[in-house]
Design an enzyme around this catalytic site. Structure first.
Site, PDB file in Angstrom:
ATOM      1  N   ASP A  34      37.051  42.791  68.870  1.00 17.56           N
ATOM      2  CA  ASP A  34      38.492  42.732  68.627  1.00 17.56           C
ATOM      3  C   ASP A  34      38.750  41.863  67.400  1.00 17.56           C
ATOM      4  O   ASP A  34      38.156  40.782  67.252  1.00 17.56           O
ATOM      5  CB  ASP A  34      39.209  42.166  69.855  1.00 17.56           C
ATOM      6  CG  ASP A  34      40.714  42.139  69.689  1.00 17.56           C
ATOM      7  OD1 ASP A  34      41.351  43.137  70.063  1.00 17.56           O
ATOM      8  OD2 ASP A  34      41.251  41.128  69.187  1.00 17.56           O
ATOM      9  N   ASN A  44      49.746  41.908  60.599  1.00 15.49           N
ATOM     10  CA  ASN A  44      50.805  42.916  60.519  1.00 15.49           C
ATOM     11  C   ASN A  44      52.172  42.272  60.316  1.00 15.49           C
ATOM     12  O   ASN A  44      52.985  42.728  59.497  1.00 15.49           O
ATOM     13  CB  ASN A  44      50.819  43.766  61.790  1.00 15.49           C
ATOM     14  CG  ASN A  44      49.816  44.910  61.735  1.00 15.49           C
ATOM     15  OD1 ASN A  44      49.498  45.405  60.656  1.00 15.49           O
ATOM     16  ND2 ASN A  44      49.313  45.319  62.881  1.00 15.49           N
ATOM     17  N   HIS A  66      52.329  46.438  57.700  1.00 16.15           N
ATOM     18  CA  HIS A  66      51.394  47.357  58.368  1.00 16.15           C
ATOM     19  C   HIS A  66      50.413  48.005  57.385  1.00 16.15           C
ATOM     20  O   HIS A  66      49.318  48.403  57.778  1.00 16.15           O
ATOM     21  CB  HIS A  66      52.173  48.434  59.122  1.00 16.15           C
ATOM     22  CG  HIS A  66      52.860  47.910  60.337  1.00 16.15           C
ATOM     23  ND1 HIS A  66      52.207  47.684  61.524  1.00 16.15           N
ATOM     24  CD2 HIS A  66      54.150  47.548  60.549  1.00 16.15           C
ATOM     25  CE1 HIS A  66      53.062  47.220  62.439  1.00 16.15           C
ATOM     26  NE2 HIS A  66      54.247  47.126  61.870  1.00 16.15           N
ATOM     27  N   ASP A  92      46.596  48.181  58.070  1.00 14.59           N
ATOM     28  CA  ASP A  92      45.784  49.404  58.044  1.00 14.59           C
ATOM     29  C   ASP A  92      44.551  49.216  57.165  1.00 14.59           C
ATOM     30  O   ASP A  92      43.449  49.670  57.507  1.00 14.59           O
ATOM     31  CB  ASP A  92      46.613  50.580  57.533  1.00 14.59           C
ATOM     32  CG  ASP A  92      47.667  51.025  58.524  1.00 14.59           C
ATOM     33  OD1 ASP A  92      47.608  50.589  59.696  1.00 14.59           O
ATOM     34  OD2 ASP A  92      48.564  51.796  58.129  1.00 14.59           O
ATOM     35  N   GLU A 104      43.453  47.185  67.479  1.00 11.02           N
ATOM     36  CA  GLU A 104      42.458  46.478  66.691  1.00 11.02           C
ATOM     37  C   GLU A 104      41.145  46.308  67.452  1.00 11.02           C
ATOM     38  O   GLU A 104      40.305  45.487  67.084  1.00 11.02           O
ATOM     39  CB  GLU A 104      42.988  45.098  66.277  1.00 11.02           C
ATOM     40  CG  GLU A 104      43.223  44.123  67.418  1.00 11.02           C
ATOM     41  CD  GLU A 104      44.602  44.252  68.049  1.00 11.02           C
ATOM     42  OE1 GLU A 104      45.053  43.284  68.660  1.00 11.02           O
ATOM     43  OE2 GLU A 104      45.229  45.329  67.919  1.00 11.02           O
TER      44      GLU A 104
END
Length: 384
Positions: free
Chosen positions: A238, A246, A251, A255, A281
């Site tokens: 993770d 974010n 975002h 990404d 994630e």
């Protein structure tokens, strides 16, 4: 900031195999029908030729019937489609020459050129079949208009010759176009099906396999473990503080972080290993034939590689780290229980500071009371 896709994506090998099997069965069916029907008709006309006092015609047709019978037997026993196809093609080509040159009974021999041409194209494919029928057309031209004459040669009128050549060429052209269109449509269908199959197993953002693909691989690996008792490891990973990335940088940067992590994870694994985007994630790794110590070593290499990723938002370098939970399968259990165990260890790694690996749960730990966990019991944890 752009990142290239990982080197390897799940390939629809099963789909290709299914299409190849279907096409092979179609060819086998055509070969059985061609040889079976040909054997029956040739045997029938051989008997008719004997009764009509055409010994040469009877001999040729009966001989070709025997060839078709042997071809069927060879195809049935060996399954060698290529050999059967070549034998059938050569036999029909010789029969074509004989019937066209000799005329058959009452000058009806050329009529059999039409099914012979169609069968050749359907069995050999559009390109090769067209070459073979072009050869037949050339032979017909030579027989009709060539300088050679021989005893027993059929005498056709000029009008019949031109009509035969025109109808034979038309039939050949339409049969070849039909076979070409069929093969092309099948190829396009295969490509579209392969794309759909790949998309159904691939995460669009990272181009890694998705959860569905990984679950199938885990089931397959677990079945292999039950047969051969070769342990394998599951690693749950993770990205630390991903929500802050974010929220603070948008975002798009988030990404890019996911793409960078995905590429890094894939590039550091063996060819037989699998990594998928489990969701958000989170990433799940499958390491076949890997014990706990080896899995921890792999996880440490991945942790260090992710920490070295250079991700920028404007002129600001964003630190990326990951936490890992490692579970090695070396006993009975279900896939869900193995994933849950890795998830518990990942939770512990996050709870104890992140950017670390946990491979063992404390002896008295329970999922209901995570507060009871402590660092002293993490015998195989790697804490930084």
């Amino acid at each position: 900031m752009k990142f290239s896709k990982p080197d390897r994506e799940p390939q629809p090998e099963a789909l290709h195999l299914h299409v190849e099997t279907f096409e092979n069965r179609r060819q086998m069916l055509l070969m059985y029908l061609g040889n079976g029907i040909g054997c029956f008709l040739l045997l029938l006309f051989g008997v008719v030729s004997l009764r009509a006092n055409y010994p040469l015609m009877a001999f040729v047709t009966l001989l070709q019937a025997v060839v078709c019978s042997v071809n069927l037997l060879v195809l049935k026993t060996t399954g060698n489609l290529q050999l059967a196809s070549r034998t059938f093609t050569i036999g029909t080509l010789l029969l074509f020459c004989f019937l066209l040159a000799g005329g058959g009974i009452d000058q009806t021999g050329p009529l059999w050129a039409y099914p012979i041409a169609a069968a050749t194209i359907f069995l050999q494919g559009a390109r090769r079949g067209l070459w073979l029928t072009a050869l037949m057309f050339s032979i017909a031209l030579f027989i009709f208009f060539g300088p050679l004459t021989f005893t027993g040669q059929a005498m056709y009128t000029l009008d019949f010759k031109f009509r035969f050549l025109a109808t034979f060429g038309t039939l050949t052209l339409f049969a070849a176009l039909h076979e070409y269109a069929r093969a092309r449509n099948q190829s396009q269908l295969l490509r579209v099906s392969a794309q759909l199959d790949r998309l159904s197993h691939t995460d669009q953002l990272t181009a890694l396999p998705n959860r569905r693909f990984m679950l199938n691989r885990l089931e397959a690996e677990n079945s292999r473990y039950q047969r051969h008792q070769r342990c394998y490891s599951i690693v749950f990973a993770d990205i630390d503080h991903f929500k802050l990335v974010n929220d603070r940088h948008g975002h798009q940067v988030g990404d890019e972080a996911l793409q960078a992590v995905a590429q890094t994870l894939r590039s550091q694994l063996r060819q037989l290993d699998e990594v998928c985007r489990w969701g958000g994630e989170e990433f799940l790794l499958l390491l076949p034939e890997t014990d706990l110590a080896q899995a921890v070593e792999v996880a440490e290499k991945l942790r260090a590689s992710v920490a070295n990723i250079c991700l920028y938002s404007g002129d600001t370098r964003l630190p990326l780290t990951m936490s890992f939970g490692v579970h090695t399968v070396n006993g009975p259990g279900s896939i869900d229980s193995f994933i849950h165990s890795a998830d518990e260890k990942l939770y512990l790694a996050k709870k104890n500071g992140r950017n670390r690996i946990v491979a063992h749960l404390p002896v008295q730990a329970t999922a209901a009371k995570p507060a009871a966990l402590n660092n002293e019991n993490l015998a195989l944890s790697v804490a930084l």
